[in-house]
Design a protein around this motif. Structure first.
Motif, PDB file in Angstrom:
ATOM      1  N   LYS A 282      49.011  42.921  27.946  1.00 34.16           N
ATOM      2  CA  LYS A 282      49.982  43.496  28.081  1.00 34.16           C
ATOM      3  C   LYS A 282      49.572  44.301  29.793  1.00 34.16           C
ATOM      4  O   LYS A 282      50.696  44.921  30.611  1.00 34.16           O
ATOM      5  CB  LYS A 282      50.760  44.552  27.424  1.00 34.16           C
ATOM      6  CG  LYS A 282      51.432  43.945  26.162  1.00 34.16           C
ATOM      7  CD  LYS A 282      51.761  44.973  24.863  1.00 34.16           C
ATOM      8  CE  LYS A 282      52.334  45.756  25.608  1.00 34.16           C
ATOM      9  NZ  LYS A 282      53.382  46.701  23.932  1.00 34.16           N
ATOM     10  N   THR A 283      48.991  45.322  30.127  1.00 32.51           N
ATOM     11  CA  THR A 283      48.626  46.046  30.812  1.00 32.51           C
ATOM     12  C   THR A 283      48.212  45.008  31.772  1.00 32.51           C
ATOM     13  O   THR A 283      48.818  45.362  32.882  1.00 32.51           O
ATOM     14  CB  THR A 283      47.444  46.818  30.286  1.00 32.51           C
ATOM     15  OG1 THR A 283      47.050  47.616  29.207  1.00 32.51           O
ATOM     16  CG2 THR A 283      46.677  47.734  31.875  1.00 32.51           C
TER      17      THR A 283
ATOM     18  N   ASP B  61      49.925  45.187  35.235  1.00 32.17           N
ATOM     19  CA  ASP B  61      49.755  45.335  36.501  1.00 32.17           C
ATOM     20  C   ASP B  61      50.150  43.698  37.437  1.00 32.17           C
ATOM     21  O   ASP B  61      50.312  44.295  38.417  1.00 32.17           O
ATOM     22  CB  ASP B  61      48.449  45.830  36.780  1.00 32.17           C
ATOM     23  CG  ASP B  61      47.891  46.810  36.149  1.00 32.17           C
ATOM     24  OD1 ASP B  61      49.131  47.299  35.535  1.00 32.17           O
ATOM     25  OD2 ASP B  61      46.551  46.973  35.673  1.00 32.17           O
ATOM     26  N   LEU B  62      49.881  42.912  36.851  1.00 31.70           N
ATOM     27  CA  LEU B  62      49.607  41.645  38.092  1.00 31.70           C
ATOM     28  C   LEU B  62      51.694  41.903  38.324  1.00 31.70           C
ATOM     29  O   LEU B  62      51.844  41.045  39.581  1.00 31.70           O
ATOM     30  CB  LEU B  62      49.675  40.770  37.383  1.00 31.70           C
ATOM     31  CG  LEU B  62      50.497  39.137  37.664  1.00 31.70           C
ATOM     32  CD1 LEU B  62      49.470  38.765  38.801  1.00 31.70           C
ATOM     33  CD2 LEU B  62      50.197  37.941  36.975  1.00 31.70           C
TER      34      LEU B  62
ATOM     35  N   GLU C 146      42.237  41.067  39.493  1.00 28.81           N
ATOM     36  CA  GLU C 146      41.269  40.573  39.759  1.00 28.81           C
ATOM     37  C   GLU C 146      41.171  40.956  38.108  1.00 28.81           C
ATOM     38  O   GLU C 146      40.857  42.469  37.794  1.00 28.81           O
ATOM     39  CB  GLU C 146      40.517  41.880  40.774  1.00 28.81           C
ATOM     40  CG  GLU C 146      38.763  41.099  41.032  1.00 28.81           C
ATOM     41  CD  GLU C 146      38.076  41.613  41.785  1.00 28.81           C
ATOM     42  OE1 GLU C 146      37.167  42.053  41.567  1.00 28.81           O
ATOM     43  OE2 GLU C 146      38.823  41.877  43.163  1.00 28.81           O
ATOM     44  N   THR C 147      40.046  40.193  37.544  1.00 26.93           N
ATOM     45  CA  THR C 147      39.878  40.182  36.370  1.00 26.93           C
ATOM     46  C   THR C 147      38.973  38.959  35.864  1.00 26.93           C
ATOM     47  O   THR C 147      38.721  38.309  37.093  1.00 26.93           O
ATOM     48  CB  THR C 147      41.011  40.025  35.272  1.00 26.93           C
ATOM     49  OG1 THR C 147      40.797  40.065  34.241  1.00 26.93           O
ATOM     50  CG2 THR C 147      41.485  38.632  35.168  1.00 26.93           C
ATOM     51  N   THR C 148      38.277  38.503  34.884  1.00 22.94           N
ATOM     52  CA  THR C 148      37.105  37.235  34.593  1.00 22.94           C
ATOM     53  C   THR C 148      38.626  36.101  33.643  1.00 22.94           C
ATOM     54  O   THR C 148      39.945  35.733  33.817  1.00 22.94           O
ATOM     55  CB  THR C 148      36.473  37.578  33.105  1.00 22.94           C
ATOM     56  OG1 THR C 148      37.871  37.911  31.837  1.00 22.94           O
ATOM     57  CG2 THR C 148      35.558  38.996  33.105  1.00 22.94           C
TER      58      THR C 148
ATOM     59  N   ALA D 250      29.909  36.965  34.920  1.00 22.60           N
ATOM     60  CA  ALA D 250      31.036  36.401  33.608  1.00 22.60           C
ATOM     61  C   ALA D 250      32.286  36.086  36.156  1.00 22.60           C
ATOM     62  O   ALA D 250      31.817  36.564  36.710  1.00 22.60           O
ATOM     63  CB  ALA D 250      31.908  37.252  32.688  1.00 22.60           C
ATOM     64  N   MET D 251      32.416  34.992  34.892  1.00 30.28           N
ATOM     65  CA  MET D 251      33.173  34.772  37.025  1.00 30.28           C
ATOM     66  C   MET D 251      34.687  35.373  37.035  1.00 30.28           C
ATOM     67  O   MET D 251      35.342  35.333  36.059  1.00 30.28           O
ATOM     68  CB  MET D 251      34.154  32.628  35.993  1.00 30.28           C
ATOM     69  CG  MET D 251      34.806  32.418  37.308  1.00 30.28           C
ATOM     70  SD  MET D 251      33.712  32.515  38.481  1.00 30.28           S
ATOM     71  CE  MET D 251      32.621  31.245  38.245  1.00 30.28           C
ATOM     72  N   GLU D 252      34.891  36.183  38.036  1.00 30.16           N
ATOM     73  CA  GLU D 252      35.259  36.747  38.639  1.00 30.16           C
ATOM     74  C   GLU D 252      36.316  36.401  38.869  1.00 30.16           C
ATOM     75  O   GLU D 252      35.245  34.783  40.296  1.00 30.16           O
ATOM     76  CB  GLU D 252      35.280  38.010  39.391  1.00 30.16           C
ATOM     77  CG  GLU D 252      34.299  39.321  38.731  1.00 30.16           C
ATOM     78  CD  GLU D 252      35.018  40.118  39.064  1.00 30.16           C
ATOM     79  OE1 GLU D 252      35.145  40.584  36.775  1.00 30.16           O
ATOM     80  OE2 GLU D 252      35.119  41.088  39.345  1.00 30.16           O
ATOM     81  N   VAL D 253      37.868  36.093  38.928  1.00 27.36           N
ATOM     82  CA  VAL D 253      39.159  35.766  39.663  1.00 27.36           C
ATOM     83  C   VAL D 253      40.190  36.624  40.576  1.00 27.36           C
ATOM     84  O   VAL D 253      40.124  37.799  39.724  1.00 27.36           O
ATOM     85  CB  VAL D 253      39.077  34.657  38.650  1.00 27.36           C
ATOM     86  CG1 VAL D 253      38.434  33.733  38.073  1.00 27.36           C
ATOM     87  CG2 VAL D 253      40.152  35.673  37.615  1.00 27.36           C
ATOM     88  N   LEU D 254      40.924  36.376  40.471  1.00 24.58           N
ATOM     89  CA  LEU D 254      42.100  36.943  41.557  1.00 24.58           C
ATOM     90  C   LEU D 254      43.237  36.369  41.153  1.00 24.58           C
ATOM     91  O   LEU D 254      43.316  34.737  41.302  1.00 24.58           O
ATOM     92  CB  LEU D 254      41.413  37.324  43.025  1.00 24.58           C
ATOM     93  CG  LEU D 254      42.390  37.573  43.795  1.00 24.58           C
ATOM     94  CD1 LEU D 254      42.616  38.831  43.072  1.00 24.58           C
ATOM     95  CD2 LEU D 254      42.558  37.139  44.862  1.00 24.58           C
ATOM     96  N   ILE D 255      43.870  37.393  41.010  1.00 29.04           N
ATOM     97  CA  ILE D 255      44.879  36.321  40.056  1.00 29.04           C
ATOM     98  C   ILE D 255      46.139  36.734  40.214  1.00 29.04           C
ATOM     99  O   ILE D 255      45.926  37.626  40.487  1.00 29.04           O
ATOM    100  CB  ILE D 255      45.322  35.916  38.160  1.00 29.04           C
ATOM    101  CG1 ILE D 255      46.585  35.104  37.715  1.00 29.04           C
ATOM    102  CG2 ILE D 255      45.447  37.372  37.928  1.00 29.04           C
ATOM    103  CD1 ILE D 255      46.675  35.154  36.359  1.00 29.04           C
TER     104      ILE D 255
END
Length: 176
Positions: A19-20, A24-25, A32-34, A168-173
């Motif tokens: 939910k958080t 934020d998205l 930026e998250t995994t 851990a693979m970091e990504v930008l959604i």
């Protein structure tokens, strides 16, 4: 077989985290998250955006009469003395409001299940000046018209690289 990723968390903690991240998205447009978390957030965000697109024009405008406190040139309420007491003076005004149809109201409540109430900090960073942001209204008025002609795929996941601590693979959604 499980229907969604457990992400190494108990159910209540996992749902709060998703939910958080979804809030934020929608509020900031990108986070930026995994990779595993981003895939879960992508599913949630795409579903509520498609719900907003479906119901974006499903309302009627209604004119109502409302009593509003009369204000002076400094923006303070005008008071007059009646029977020895100070009483605020009210004036009647007509306002046009948007009244949701039942299906849009249901969609609004479905969105509120997966979004938190967001607050926006002002530039001077004083807590008492924080204002609430209506994310559901933002979905209906800003985001849904932007994606109205698009058939899905409202978010994009871009790989950044591996995180230093645990690889851990970091990504930008982000919203497309």
């Amino acid at each position: 077989m499980a229907t969604n990723r457990k992400l190494g968390r108990t159910t209540d903690i996992r749902m709060a985290m998703l939910k958080t991240l979804t809030t934020d998205l929608i509020m900031h447009g990108k986070i930026e998250t995994t990779l595993a978390r981003a895939k879960e957030v992508k599913a949630i965000a795409d579903s509520i955006i498609s719900l907003a697109i479906k119901e974006k024009d499903n309302f009627e405008e209604v004119t109502v009469k409302a009593k509003v406190a009369k204000k002076d040139d400094k923006g303070r309420r005008v008071k007059e003395v009646v029977d020895g007491k100070k009483v605020t003076v009210y004036e009647e005004v007509e306002k046009t409001i948007k009244k949701d149809m039942p299906s849009r109201l249901h969609a609004r409540r479905q969105m509120l299940k997966v979004l938190y109430t967001a607050t926006e900090a002002p530039k001077n960073n004083i807590k008492r000046n924080m204002k609430k942001v209506d994310l559901v209204d933002k979905l209906f008025t800003e985001i849904a018209p932007k994606y109205a002609d698009r058939n899905g795929g409202y978010t994009r996941i871009v790989k950044i690289g591996q995180r230093k601590g645990d690889a851990a693979m970091e990504v930008l959604i982000e919203l497309v």
